[in-house]
Scaffold this active site. Structure first.
Site, PDB file in Angstrom:
ATOM      1  N   ARG A  45     -10.810 -15.072-112.102  1.00 32.45           N
ATOM      2  CA  ARG A  45     -10.190 -16.223-111.562  1.00 32.45           C
ATOM      3  C   ARG A  45     -10.290 -16.258-110.098  1.00 32.45           C
ATOM      4  O   ARG A  45     -10.070 -17.288-109.616  1.00 32.45           O
ATOM      5  CB  ARG A  45      -9.085 -16.516-112.165  1.00 32.45           C
ATOM      6  CG  ARG A  45      -8.913 -16.534-113.743  1.00 32.45           C
ATOM      7  CD  ARG A  45      -7.654 -16.982-114.100  1.00 32.45           C
ATOM      8  NE  ARG A  45      -7.827 -17.224-115.593  1.00 32.45           N
ATOM      9  CZ  ARG A  45      -8.270 -16.243-116.537  1.00 32.45           C
ATOM     10  NH1 ARG A  45      -7.857 -15.080-116.355  1.00 32.45           N
ATOM     11  NH2 ARG A  45      -8.246 -16.686-118.003  1.00 32.45           N
ATOM     12  N   HIS A  61     -10.375 -19.767-107.555  1.00 31.00           N
ATOM     13  CA  HIS A  61      -9.521 -19.998-106.754  1.00 31.00           C
ATOM     14  C   HIS A  61      -9.892 -19.903-105.100  1.00 31.00           C
ATOM     15  O   HIS A  61      -9.097 -20.523-104.218  1.00 31.00           O
ATOM     16  CB  HIS A  61      -7.865 -19.242-106.883  1.00 31.00           C
ATOM     17  CG  HIS A  61      -7.312 -19.457-108.145  1.00 31.00           C
ATOM     18  ND1 HIS A  61      -6.010 -20.195-108.252  1.00 31.00           N
ATOM     19  CD2 HIS A  61      -7.680 -19.694-109.480  1.00 31.00           C
ATOM     20  CE1 HIS A  61      -5.606 -20.400-109.382  1.00 31.00           C
ATOM     21  NE2 HIS A  61      -6.713 -20.024-110.331  1.00 31.00           N
ATOM     22  N   ASN A  96      -1.112 -20.332-106.892  1.00 30.29           N
ATOM     23  CA  ASN A  96      -1.343 -18.988-107.193  1.00 30.29           C
ATOM     24  C   ASN A  96      -0.303 -17.956-107.068  1.00 30.29           C
ATOM     25  O   ASN A  96      -0.114 -16.972-107.620  1.00 30.29           O
ATOM     26  CB  ASN A  96      -2.092 -18.465-105.744  1.00 30.29           C
ATOM     27  CG  ASN A  96      -3.516 -19.336-105.558  1.00 30.29           C
ATOM     28  OD1 ASN A  96      -3.774 -19.650-106.670  1.00 30.29           O
ATOM     29  ND2 ASN A  96      -4.142 -19.352-104.580  1.00 30.29           N
ATOM     30  N   HIS A 139     -10.940 -19.258-119.496  1.00 31.76           N
ATOM     31  CA  HIS A 139      -9.950 -19.036-120.154  1.00 31.76           C
ATOM     32  C   HIS A 139     -10.165 -18.419-121.648  1.00 31.76           C
ATOM     33  O   HIS A 139      -9.116 -18.111-122.636  1.00 31.76           O
ATOM     34  CB  HIS A 139      -9.077 -20.322-120.513  1.00 31.76           C
ATOM     35  CG  HIS A 139      -8.365 -20.960-119.176  1.00 31.76           C
ATOM     36  ND1 HIS A 139      -7.598 -22.066-118.860  1.00 31.76           N
ATOM     37  CD2 HIS A 139      -8.268 -20.214-117.813  1.00 31.76           C
ATOM     38  CE1 HIS A 139      -7.241 -22.123-117.810  1.00 31.76           C
ATOM     39  NE2 HIS A 139      -7.474 -21.269-117.061  1.00 31.76           N
TER      40      HIS A 139
END
Length: 328
Positions: free
Chosen positions: A58, A62, A90, A189
């Site tokens: 991830r 981000h 975050n 996911h």
């Protein structure tokens, strides 16, 4: 200071020209072991803590959406800078930064001041997918690490778990990523876990109604109610799909059956704009894999064009520029 150390330092602090030219096997001559080292360390991390590889994957999302893929996400706060780790999307969510620390340490031993933290994030994300049963692909490398980070930029850009499909499509289009790219990349996911904090409103007050999300399949809602009771510990985590350690298309099958963990996931199926892609990926895993790889490569191409360096430590910018050390 020896000429060798001066050369390494000069390499590390050299500014990046706008729009670095990224290419496969970038470190073939300067650090031929780089990709092997990253995968080895990712495999070790997975054996130690299976959830960690999903967390590291991830980081690419981000990091790249906030001013390009430049490892700004990895910077710790300083007295003069509040970094991205404390942004709304975050804080208390991203984890396993120590895995990148371990990778960087291993690479520095093999090839000092050569491989950027930004490239490590890209390689590690690819390896997280491949090591859990997903597709493998060749990554383009050659990025530099940012000299700063911005909590505000992260807050302004990154979506919340309450986001709906329309807002997600709009966000991805800002980065020249299509609705299909967005749905495929949401398949990240397929592995990992999410916090109760992210779904409490779905379970107890969807859209301020005081009721649960009607899209939740009843038995799945009961399961989530037990996992995340009202007034309970919101840092408890639940699986993002029914096979959280295996990268596959189960995530999309779960969405079709109303068993998506996050609101931002389930709306991909309830929205007419994205429903078709969810159905397609739920029925054709190979098509999902192809689309996911294409999306990851596109996302990895995002750059800020800002000056950069090769950090010695992924958590901090290099302390002294070359001219200061030459004068000391």
């Amino acid at each position: 200071m020896s000429p060798v150390h001066l050369l390494l330092l000069f390499t590390a602090v050299a500014a990046a020209v706008p729009g670095e030219i990224l290419r496969p096997r970038f470190y073939r001559e300067t650090c031929p072991e780089a990709e092997f080292i990253v995968r080895r360390e990712m495999r070790k991390a997975m054996l130690k803590e299976p959830r960690s590889v999903a967390s590291v994957m991830r980081f690419q999302f981000h990091d790249c959406f906030v001013n390009g893929c430049d490892a700004s996400l990895l910077l710790d706060d300083t007295p003069n800078m509040v970094g991205e780790k404390l942004s709304l999307s975050n804080i208390n969510s991203l984890r396993s930064f120590e895995v990148v620390d371990d990778i960087k340490e291993a690479i520095e031993k093999a090839c000092p001041a050569t491989v950027s933290c930004a490239d490590i994030v890209i390689m590690a994300a690819r390896d997280a997918v491949a090591l859990t049963g997903g597709p493998d692909w060749e990554v383009k490398l050659g990025r530099k690490d940012s000299l700063t980070a911005s909590q505000k930029d992260s807050d302004d850009i990154m979506p919340s778990p309450r986001a709906n499909a329309t807002s997600l499509v709009d966000l991805f289009r800002r980065f020249n990523l299509s609705a299909k790219d967005m749905v495929a990349l949401s398949g990240s996911h397929s592995i990992g876990e999410g916090r109760c904090f992210s779904i409490m409103f779905r379970l107890y007050n969807q859209s301020g109604s005081g009721k649960p999300d009607p899209a939740l399949e009843p038995s799945f809602r009961e399961k989530l109610n037990k996992l995340c009771p009202l007034g309970g510990d919101e840092n408890v985590t639940g699986d993002l799909d029914a096979t959280p350690r295996v990268f596959d298309n189960q995530y999309f099958k779960d969405l079709v059956s109303g068993r998506g963990f996050l609101n931002s996931d389930q709306t991909l199926y309830t929205s007419p704009e994205t429903r078709g892609y969810v159905e397609m990926f739920s029925e054709d895993q190979e098509e999902f894999f192809r689309a996911f790889v294409e999306g990851m490569v596109k996302m990895g191409d995002l750059q800020s064009g800002r000056p950069g360096e090769i950090r010695f430590n992924c958590r901090v910018v290099n302390r002294k520029p070359l001219n200061v050390l030459l004068e000391s």
